[in-house]
Design a protein around this motif. Structure first.
Motif, PDB file in Angstrom:
ATOM      1  N   PHE A  32       0.875  -1.176   0.000  1.00 56.75           N
ATOM      2  CA  PHE A  32       0.000   0.000   0.000  1.00 56.75           C
ATOM      3  C   PHE A  32       0.907   1.221   0.000  1.00 56.75           C
ATOM      4  O   PHE A  32       1.928   1.247   0.681  1.00 56.75           O
ATOM      5  N   LYS A  33       0.560   2.234  -0.738  1.00 57.19           N
ATOM      6  CA  LYS A  33       1.383   3.444  -0.776  1.00 57.19           C
ATOM      7  C   LYS A  33       1.212   4.241   0.516  1.00 57.19           C
ATOM      8  O   LYS A  33       0.135   4.250   1.120  1.00 57.19           O
ATOM      9  N   GLU A  36      -2.063   6.056   1.625  1.00 57.11           N
ATOM     10  CA  GLU A  36      -3.144   5.561   0.772  1.00 57.11           C
ATOM     11  C   GLU A  36      -4.323   5.046   1.610  1.00 57.11           C
ATOM     12  O   GLU A  36      -4.131   4.338   2.597  1.00 57.11           O
TER      13      GLU A  36
END
Length: 236
Positions: A32-33, A36
């Motif tokens: 996951f960024k 995010e």
């Protein structure tokens, strides 16, 4: 008399544990960024589970510091924050030093000798090992060292801290001289074998210390790997 859990409850716990481990691995590696928002519907479909076990796993990860939760907005991937990582390194140092003081009094000679053999087997040369593998070996060493304190709660906290700084450590490992690291490991264990608290603590504090600027530099490189898939693939 304590009632046994039903098969349905056991199956539910097993699903939550599986989802928790999958999501934790994704959060630790920043699949996951940073920042995010997690789409619970997509995640449930991807992992093949309903919203209920997914939400249980997400709440657990939020409690343990791997995700962030904002009321009314949902769950988010935690940012790569230099000050947070620095705080975690300080926490790691404090509990490892405290645990080695306990280990001086409690460690069994055979466990100390086994840890020395582990160092000999893994050697000072990184060989063809990746940064991920080297960090895993390092975590194993420190967890085995802490286990000799016979304090399960300290070990539980260390494992949480290790997981939360793991991504930065993968980056940082490329900057570490493994021969020096292994020499410090050996010095700590030999100090423990001699029941020399001062020697153990002195080496261990120096070994774990990380300056904020070094952490910040590793995080900048980490962001580059997260947002440049080619660079990230090469690093792994």
């Amino acid at each position: 008399m304590q009632l046994m859990k039903s098969n349905v409850e056991l199956a539910s716990d097993s699903i939550v544990d599986r989802v928790y481990e999958q999501l934790k691995a994704m959060a630790v590696s920043y699949e996951f960024k940073p920042g995010e928002r997690l789409n619970e519907g997509e995640l449930a479909k991807r992992l093949g589970v309903s919203r209920t076990p997914l939400r249980e796993a997400l709440n657990r990860l939020n409690t343990e510091g791997f995700l962030r939760f904002t009321p009314g907005k949902g769950f988010f991937c935690r940012e790569l924050d230099a000050h947070e990582i620095f705080d975690l390194y300080e926490l790691r140092k404090s509990i490892e030093v405290a645990s080695v003081r306990l280990a001086i009094k409690r460690a069994k000679d055979e466990d100390i000798d086994a840890l020395l053999k582990f160092l000999e087997a893994t050697g000072p040369d990184p060989g063809e090992r990746s940064s991920v593998e080297l960090v895993e070996l390092d975590e194993t060493f420190h967890e085995r060292l802490m286990a000799m304190s016979n304090n399960a709660e300290m070990l539980r906290v260390l494992r949480n801290v290790n997981a939360r700084i793991r991504f930065v450590r993968w980056i940082d490992m490329d900057r570490v001289n493994r021969s020096n690291t292994q020499a410090e490991h050996r010095a700590v264990v030999e100090g423990l074998k001699a029941r020399n608290e001062e020697a153990c603590v002195s080496v261990l504090e120096k070994h774990i210390d990380r300056r904020l600027d070094r952490i910040t530099s590793a995080i900048k490189e980490g962001y580059a790997q997260i947002y440049m898939p080619a660079a990230r693939s090469a690093a792994n």
